[in-house]
Design a protein around this motif. Structure first.
Motif, mmCIF file in Angstrom:
data_model
loop_
_atom_site.group_PDB
_atom_site.id
_atom_site.type_symbol
_atom_site.label_atom_id
_atom_site.label_comp_id
_atom_site.label_asym_id
_atom_site.label_seq_id
_atom_site.Cartn_x
_atom_site.Cartn_y
_atom_site.Cartn_z
ATOM 1 N N LEU A 89 -7.641 -28.163 -29.262
ATOM 2 C CA LEU A 89 -7.333 -27.186 -30.301
ATOM 3 C C LEU A 89 -7.231 -27.856 -31.663
ATOM 4 O O LEU A 89 -6.707 -28.964 -31.785
ATOM 5 C CB LEU A 89 -6.003 -26.482 -30.001
ATOM 6 C CG LEU A 89 -5.903 -25.730 -28.677
ATOM 7 C CD1 LEU A 89 -4.541 -25.059 -28.562
ATOM 8 C CD2 LEU A 89 -7.013 -24.704 -28.525
ATOM 9 N N ARG A 109 -5.174 -27.524 -34.929
ATOM 10 C CA ARG A 109 -3.850 -26.922 -34.991
ATOM 11 C C ARG A 109 -3.000 -27.555 -36.083
ATOM 12 O O ARG A 109 -3.277 -28.660 -36.536
ATOM 13 C CB ARG A 109 -3.147 -27.112 -33.649
ATOM 14 C CG ARG A 109 -2.948 -28.578 -33.287
ATOM 15 C CD ARG A 109 -2.362 -28.746 -31.904
ATOM 16 N NE ARG A 109 -1.176 -27.943 -31.766
ATOM 17 C CZ ARG A 109 -0.818 -27.332 -30.625
ATOM 18 N NH1 ARG A 109 -1.532 -27.486 -29.539
ATOM 19 N NH2 ARG A 109 0.272 -26.600 -30.570
ATOM 20 N N GLN A 111 -1.546 -21.035 -36.481
ATOM 21 C CA GLN A 111 -2.913 -20.656 -36.119
ATOM 22 C C GLN A 111 -3.618 -21.817 -35.416
ATOM 23 O O GLN A 111 -3.653 -22.936 -35.919
ATOM 24 C CB GLN A 111 -3.703 -20.259 -37.365
ATOM 25 C CG GLN A 111 -5.065 -19.655 -37.046
ATOM 26 C CD GLN A 111 -5.792 -19.204 -38.289
ATOM 27 O OE1 GLN A 111 -6.414 -20.008 -38.988
ATOM 28 N NE2 GLN A 111 -5.693 -17.914 -38.596
ATOM 29 N N VAL A 112 -4.156 -21.548 -34.229
ATOM 30 C CA VAL A 112 -4.885 -22.562 -33.469
ATOM 31 C C VAL A 112 -6.296 -22.066 -33.199
ATOM 32 O O VAL A 112 -6.520 -20.877 -32.956
ATOM 33 C CB VAL A 112 -4.173 -22.925 -32.147
ATOM 34 C CG1 VAL A 112 -2.782 -23.475 -32.422
ATOM 35 C CG2 VAL A 112 -4.085 -21.736 -31.200
ATOM 36 N N THR A 120 -4.197 -27.818 -24.436
ATOM 37 C CA THR A 120 -3.535 -26.996 -25.452
ATOM 38 C C THR A 120 -2.385 -27.722 -26.148
ATOM 39 O O THR A 120 -1.771 -27.176 -27.062
ATOM 40 C CB THR A 120 -3.025 -25.659 -24.868
ATOM 41 O OG1 THR A 120 -2.050 -25.910 -23.856
ATOM 42 C CG2 THR A 120 -4.174 -24.853 -24.304
ATOM 43 N N ASN A 146 3.108 -24.386 -25.725
ATOM 44 C CA ASN A 146 1.722 -24.703 -25.371
ATOM 45 C C ASN A 146 1.285 -24.079 -24.058
ATOM 46 O O ASN A 146 0.092 -23.846 -23.837
ATOM 47 C CB ASN A 146 1.521 -26.218 -25.348
ATOM 48 C CG ASN A 146 1.491 -26.809 -26.741
ATOM 49 O OD1 ASN A 146 1.050 -26.170 -27.687
ATOM 50 N ND2 ASN A 146 1.988 -28.027 -26.888
ATOM 51 N N ASP A 156 4.224 -30.568 -32.492
ATOM 52 C CA ASP A 156 3.311 -29.437 -32.660
ATOM 53 C C ASP A 156 4.049 -28.111 -32.626
ATOM 54 O O ASP A 156 3.489 -27.081 -32.987
ATOM 55 C CB ASP A 156 2.237 -29.470 -31.571
ATOM 56 C CG ASP A 156 2.835 -29.589 -30.180
ATOM 57 O OD1 ASP A 156 3.523 -30.591 -29.918
ATOM 58 O OD2 ASP A 156 2.622 -28.684 -29.359
ATOM 59 N N THR A 190 -9.910 -18.046 -32.288
ATOM 60 C CA THR A 190 -8.720 -18.428 -33.032
ATOM 61 C C THR A 190 -7.621 -17.441 -32.709
ATOM 62 O O THR A 190 -7.875 -16.233 -32.645
ATOM 63 C CB THR A 190 -8.988 -18.427 -34.551
ATOM 64 O OG1 THR A 190 -9.962 -19.429 -34.860
ATOM 65 C CG2 THR A 190 -7.718 -18.716 -35.334
#
Length: 378
Positions: A329, A331, A319-320, A113, A280, A246, A312
């Motif tokens: 993912l 992302r 939004q992942v 993730t 995450n 991220d 999703t």
């Protein structure tokens, strides 16, 4: 039902581990308040792995075999992840790894993730080549994250028309960077790629600034800020450092607003100090629980089937989307710059970044028993 978490709460990596534990507690409480996972209330069994790979293995084995946890979330370093991954090959439990990493894992029973190297490095180098310069020096930690990341940086820099004028792998416990700074002064790069891990390596920024190099070149990173390192560096030394992350607290979406409000209510620690380990980890539990609800079961094979059917979510990071080929993912990524108050300003948002390298070497929809880490040539 028991579910597992492994995180480093001592031993040097606790700036990451404490966020993982807090996010796990927050997520489990929300899941239970909403009716549990597939109708089962969750009991979190959390383990302090003390920044030791051997304890990651011991506790992961206990969670899988003795406590029968259908899912385990956590760990930070790539060495800890790779030490644990073989334990999940039986399929008795799923493993969610919630950290940025050097890339290449293709494992039917592991879900990543955090972002892979190709998701972070290419956007960062694209920005850097356009805005900062073409000559690069790389300073990375001396283990698989650092060595593989160095290969990736060299690949993207040269492919984009840049030049790597030097690179160095340094021990995790290094505290004096005088020899590295001397090499940097001799090679005169435009940009320093800097990949700090742990408290000792954060000292580089202070020594770099003290040497008077801030006005001559720019520090960039894919993991500075991922564990709030910017709070351990003086505002003066850290201001201007650029990173590809991220998650940062300043992301403007409703899921992040709600996440930060819940964090402050629960822990009172200040939502502006949440970093990617917390976000995450939250994403990991959210994905797993929604897949379990969709499957109507917490059985690992059925949860995987639900994930791969297309999932999703709107997360604090944006939004992942679960990529069924790679268990990674798709992302957003954020190019950010440290400001004068030890926070980050978003310079550029790159939406829907795919795990490009992993898609090129991994297809779990066709080869569902794959369990290895691919490494780029170089």
């Amino acid at each position: 039902m028991t579910v597992g978490a492994v995180q480093d709460l001592s031993g040097g990596l606790e700036i990451y581990g404490q966020q993982q534990l807090d996010a796990s507690k927050l997520a489990i409480a929300a899941i239970n308040a909403a009716g549990g996972a597939a109708g089962s209330e969750l009991n979190l069994s959390d383990k302090n792995t003390q920044s030791q790979d051997a304890l990651n293995v011991q506790y992961a084995r206990d969670l899988i075999q003795s406590e029968k946890a259908p899912v385990v979330v956590g760990a930070l370093t790539s060495s800890a992840r790779e030490a644990m991954r073989p334990l999940f090959a039986s399929g008795q439990s799923l493993y969610f790894y919630p950290a940025l990493y050097e890339g290449g894992v293709c494992d039917a029973n592991t879900v990543i993730t955090g972002p892979s190297a190709s998701q972070q490095i290419q956007p960062l180098i694209d920005y850097s080549l356009k805005n900062l310069g073409t000559k690069y020096y790389i300073v990375a930690p001396d283990y698989n994250f650092g060595s593989i990341s160095t290969t990736w940086f060299e690949t993207y820099i040269t492919a984009g028309g840049g030049e790597v004028v030097g690179s160095e792998l340094v021990p995790l416990d290094v505290s004096n960077y005088s020899s590295t700074i001397s090499k940097i002064q001799a090679t005169k790069p435009d940009v320093i790629v800097w990949l700090p891990v742990g408290a000792a390596q954060s000292g580089f920024a202070a020594q770099f600034a003290a040497a008077g190099l801030k006005d001559q070149m720019t520090l960039i990173s894919t993991n500075y800020g991922s564990g709030n390192q910017q709070l351990a560096v003086s505002a003066e030394a850290g201001e201007g450092i650029i990173a590809a992350l991220d998650y940062v607290p300043g992301i403007d979406n409703q899921a992040n607003t709600d996440f930060k409000a819940a964090w402050d209510t629960e822990f009172g620690k200040g939502a502006n100090e949440i970093h990617e380990s917390g976000a995450n980890t939250w994403i990991a539990w959210k994905l797993w629980s929604e897949a379990a609800n969709k499957a109507g079961s917490t059985e690992p094979a059925k949860v995987l089937e639900a994930l791969r059917s297309g999932m999703t979510i709107d997360s604090p990071a944006g939004q992942v989307t679960f990529d069924p080929k790679t268990n990674h993912l798709i992302r957003p990524m954020y190019i950010v710059q440290q400001n004068s108050t030890q926070g980050f300003d978003i310079l550029e948002t790159v939406d829907a970044v795919v795990p490009e390298y992993e898609q090129s070497v991994c297809d779990l929809m066709s080869e569902s028993t794959t369990n290895q880490q691919f490494v780029p040539e170089g």
